[in-house]
Design a protein around this motif. Sequence first.
Motif, mmCIF file in Angstrom:
data_model
loop_
_atom_site.group_PDB
_atom_site.id
_atom_site.type_symbol
_atom_site.label_atom_id
_atom_site.label_comp_id
_atom_site.label_asym_id
_atom_site.label_seq_id
_atom_site.Cartn_x
_atom_site.Cartn_y
_atom_site.Cartn_z
ATOM 1 N N UNK A 242 3.851 2.536 8.022
ATOM 2 C CA UNK A 242 4.626 3.314 7.060
ATOM 3 C C UNK A 242 4.008 3.191 5.680
ATOM 4 N N UNK A 243 4.186 4.235 4.881
ATOM 5 C CA UNK A 243 3.726 4.221 3.489
ATOM 6 C C UNK A 243 4.765 4.973 2.662
ATOM 7 N N UNK A 244 5.004 4.493 1.439
ATOM 8 C CA UNK A 244 6.061 5.074 0.608
ATOM 9 C C UNK A 244 5.555 6.156 -0.338
ATOM 10 N N UNK A 245 4.304 6.044 -0.814
ATOM 11 C CA UNK A 245 3.751 7.019 -1.753
ATOM 12 C C UNK A 245 2.354 7.429 -1.325
ATOM 13 N N UNK A 246 1.935 8.647 -1.671
ATOM 14 C CA UNK A 246 2.661 9.654 -2.463
ATOM 15 C C UNK A 246 3.792 10.343 -1.694
ATOM 16 N N UNK A 247 3.701 10.352 -0.372
ATOM 17 C CA UNK A 247 4.757 10.919 0.458
ATOM 18 C C UNK A 247 5.195 9.876 1.469
ATOM 19 N N UNK A 248 6.487 9.583 1.561
ATOM 20 C CA UNK A 248 6.946 8.598 2.549
ATOM 21 C C UNK A 248 6.709 9.099 3.977
ATOM 22 N N UNK A 249 5.855 8.375 4.712
ATOM 23 C CA UNK A 249 5.486 8.781 6.060
ATOM 24 C C UNK A 249 5.510 7.558 6.982
ATOM 25 N N UNK A 250 5.718 7.813 8.265
ATOM 26 C CA UNK A 250 5.640 6.738 9.245
ATOM 27 C C UNK A 250 5.177 7.292 10.579
ATOM 28 N N UNK A 251 4.656 6.395 11.406
ATOM 29 C CA UNK A 251 4.262 6.751 12.760
ATOM 30 C C UNK A 251 4.329 5.493 13.612
ATOM 31 N N UNK A 252 4.387 5.678 14.908
ATOM 32 C CA UNK A 252 4.506 4.543 15.826
ATOM 33 C C UNK A 252 3.484 4.677 16.941
ATOM 34 N N UNK A 253 3.136 3.536 17.511
ATOM 35 C CA UNK A 253 2.219 3.495 18.645
ATOM 36 C C UNK A 253 2.970 3.829 19.928
ATOM 37 N N UNK A 254 2.263 3.812 21.019
ATOM 38 C CA UNK A 254 2.939 3.898 22.305
ATOM 39 C C UNK A 254 3.679 2.602 22.570
ATOM 40 N N UNK A 255 4.546 2.589 23.540
ATOM 41 C CA UNK A 255 5.265 1.375 23.914
ATOM 42 C C UNK A 255 4.426 0.568 24.900
ATOM 43 N N UNK A 256 4.269 -0.707 24.610
ATOM 44 C CA UNK A 256 3.584 -1.636 25.513
ATOM 45 C C UNK A 256 4.641 -2.466 26.238
ATOM 46 N N UNK A 257 4.446 -2.683 27.526
ATOM 47 C CA UNK A 257 5.431 -3.427 28.313
ATOM 48 C C UNK A 257 4.756 -4.556 29.080
ATOM 49 N N UNK B 184 10.631 -1.505 1.922
ATOM 50 C CA UNK B 184 10.851 -2.395 0.782
ATOM 51 C C UNK B 184 9.550 -2.988 0.261
ATOM 52 N N UNK B 185 8.424 -2.600 0.810
ATOM 53 C CA UNK B 185 7.127 -3.077 0.350
ATOM 54 C C UNK B 185 6.964 -2.786 -1.139
ATOM 55 N N UNK B 186 6.743 -3.810 -1.992
ATOM 56 C CA UNK B 186 6.605 -3.550 -3.428
ATOM 57 C C UNK B 186 5.350 -2.786 -3.789
ATOM 58 N N UNK B 187 4.319 -2.821 -2.928
ATOM 59 C CA UNK B 187 3.096 -2.045 -3.171
ATOM 60 C C UNK B 187 3.267 -0.694 -2.485
ATOM 61 N N UNK B 188 3.862 0.259 -3.197
ATOM 62 C CA UNK B 188 4.318 1.499 -2.579
ATOM 63 C C UNK B 188 3.192 2.360 -2.036
ATOM 64 N N UNK B 189 1.982 2.223 -2.597
ATOM 65 C CA UNK B 189 0.882 3.071 -2.165
ATOM 66 C C UNK B 189 0.022 2.413 -1.092
ATOM 67 N N UNK B 190 0.407 1.223 -0.653
ATOM 68 C CA UNK B 190 -0.310 0.534 0.409
ATOM 69 C C UNK B 190 0.512 0.576 1.686
#
Length: 211
Positions: free
Chosen positions: A171-186, A148-154
């Motif tokens: 995550x980033x919405x433009x130009x291609x919606x992509x996401x990634x995650x870190x390792x899990x910290x416990x 829902x970030x209004x700055x889609x390219x940031x």
Amino acid sequence: MVVTLPISKTILTIADVENKFQLMPCTAPTFFREWQDDLPELTEIERATLDRLLVRFAGHRRRGILAEGAVDKLMISPLLDLVGFYEPEYEVRTEESVEFALESDEEVLRGRIDTLIVRDRIWILVIEAKRTIMASLALPQALSYMMCNPELELPSFGLITNGDEFIFVKAIAKPTPLYSASRLYSLFFPTGSQDLTEVFRVLKQIKMQTG
């Protein structure tokens, strides 16, 4: 007719959020380096504060499962304060209402973010605290909010935690919606102190990268 649906009820799985937003996981090693490369060192005051937070949190946790409000007061808010996200140059919002209208569907997703840190309309940090066994179960909901970030390219950066476990998300919405995650910290023994230190270093890194 446009139908408004709660994110918490609609987005239940990773497949759901990927389909809704045409979002794809990114495996490129260069996409999310903020949690890995050249992490800033800690001062002695920061190390001492983190040690105190961990001891205090462990003491309360031994009494049973902590509610989201307790997790926030004992761990999340002190971390954000220590890293500097509560300083005047940042806008702090809690229980923030967000909406996302999908182009392909006549529906609007609506939800609430636990804590949102904003600077110059860049959504820097989304906190999603969940009383789930695994913090990763909150990933679909957190990603939905981040899209829902209004700055889609940031890029948006997120932190999911149940108090014991921490996962960073980008995550980033433009130009291609992509996401990634870190390792899990416990924070569980025996790596709790080391992992809390690393969580704080990543928070400092995100602040430096987006400040």
